[in-house]
Write an enzyme that holds these catalytic residues in place. Structure first.
Site, mmCIF file in Angstrom:
data_model
loop_
_atom_site.group_PDB
_atom_site.id
_atom_site.type_symbol
_atom_site.label_atom_id
_atom_site.label_comp_id
_atom_site.label_asym_id
_atom_site.label_seq_id
_atom_site.Cartn_x
_atom_site.Cartn_y
_atom_site.Cartn_z
ATOM 1 N N TYR A 146 0.796 -1.231 0.000
ATOM 2 C CA TYR A 146 0.000 0.000 0.000
ATOM 3 C C TYR A 146 0.832 1.286 0.000
ATOM 4 C CZ TYR A 146 -3.710 -3.302 1.036
ATOM 5 O OH TYR A 146 -4.591 -4.345 0.955
ATOM 6 N N HIS A 148 -9.344 1.952 -5.512
ATOM 7 C CA HIS A 148 -8.441 1.125 -4.711
ATOM 8 C C HIS A 148 -7.011 1.569 -4.969
ATOM 9 C CE1 HIS A 148 -11.668 -1.521 -3.612
ATOM 10 N NE2 HIS A 148 -12.037 -1.510 -4.874
HETATM 11 O O1 CA2 Z 1 -6.120 -1.535 -2.568
HETATM 12 C C1 CA2 Z 1 -7.027 -1.054 -1.883
HETATM 13 O O2 CA2 Z 1 -7.226 0.142 -1.777
HETATM 14 C C2 CA2 Z 1 -7.915 -2.009 -1.062
HETATM 15 O O3 CA2 Z 1 -9.220 -1.448 -1.001
HETATM 16 C C3 CA2 Z 1 -7.296 -2.094 0.322
HETATM 17 C C4 CA2 Z 1 -8.028 -3.073 1.234
HETATM 18 C C5 CA2 Z 1 -8.174 -4.448 0.558
HETATM 19 O O4 CA2 Z 1 -8.955 -5.299 1.378
HETATM 20 C C6 CA2 Z 1 -8.832 -4.325 -0.814
HETATM 21 O O5 CA2 Z 1 -8.880 -5.604 -1.394
HETATM 22 C C7 CA2 Z 1 -8.031 -3.397 -1.695
HETATM 23 C C8 CA2 Z 1 -7.246 -3.266 2.530
HETATM 24 C C9 CA2 Z 1 -6.997 -2.007 3.286
HETATM 25 C C10 CA2 Z 1 -6.088 -2.356 4.421
HETATM 26 O O6 CA2 Z 1 -5.129 -1.341 4.540
HETATM 27 C C11 CA2 Z 1 -4.005 -1.614 5.237
HETATM 28 C C12 CA2 Z 1 -3.096 -0.598 5.309
HETATM 29 C C13 CA2 Z 1 -1.928 -0.791 5.962
HETATM 30 C C14 CA2 Z 1 -1.673 -1.992 6.577
HETATM 31 C C15 CA2 Z 1 -2.598 -3.007 6.524
HETATM 32 C C16 CA2 Z 1 -3.768 -2.813 5.851
#
Ligand code: CA2
Length: 151
Positions: free
Chosen positions: A25, A102
């Protein structure tokens, strides 16, 4: 006339951005993304109202609030994208032009991320461009709202 407002909603765990999993991310925090969105929206002549919640029902309430307070919606529903009929129904019900975003390219990841309940309720989906996914969505939504104005 007062400036048009765009609601930008973020789902569960996005408050952890920049602190965990930077290989997926990136290093930017959600506050940094909010700042980028604010600058971009201003340049396009819009205001933003930016929110994050880990709670599905709160996101439903924010979508409903957007109907009263905004002209358009950008949503990164995070993991609820792949599970939530409640969020799908809420976006459909408010009838605002909405764009799904996303950070990551969900189609290049696990199969369970390939289906989105949000996609059928939105005008389009932007994914895989990191924080730029949000500013691209603002461009697209501003275009839709400006076209509406002309009609
Ligand atoms: O890519 C994206 O923006 C997502 O929406 C992010 C979600 C994931 O479940 C989708 O499939 C795609 C997850 C967000 C979690 O964010 C985190 C950030 C830092 C550390 C752990 C998780």
């Amino acid at each position: 006339m007062s400036m048009k407002t765009i609601y930008i909603l973020n789902g569960p765990n996005l408050n952890l951005l920049g602190q965990r999993e930077p290989h997926i991310y990136g290093h930017d925090t959600l506050a940094t993304i909010e700042g980028l969105c604010r600058t971009k929206a201003k340049a396009l002549g819009f205001e933003i109202s930016f929110h994050q919640s880990n709670i599905e029902g709160e996101l439903v309430s924010l979508i409903q609030e957007a109907r009263e307070k905004a002209q358009g919606l950008i949503i990164n529903a995070a993991s609820y994208t792949h599970t939530s009929i409640a969020l799908h129904d809420a976006v459909k019900a408010v009838g605002l032009p909405a764009i799904e975003v996303h950070l990551s390219n969900v189609h290049a990841r696990e199969a369970f991320r390939h289906h989105s309940y949000m996609a059928a309720a939105t005008r389009g989906v932007i994914c895989g461009f990191g924080p730029q996914s949000y500013t691209l969505a603002l461009d697209a939504l501003a275009h839709i709202l400006n076209q509406k104005e002309k009609a």
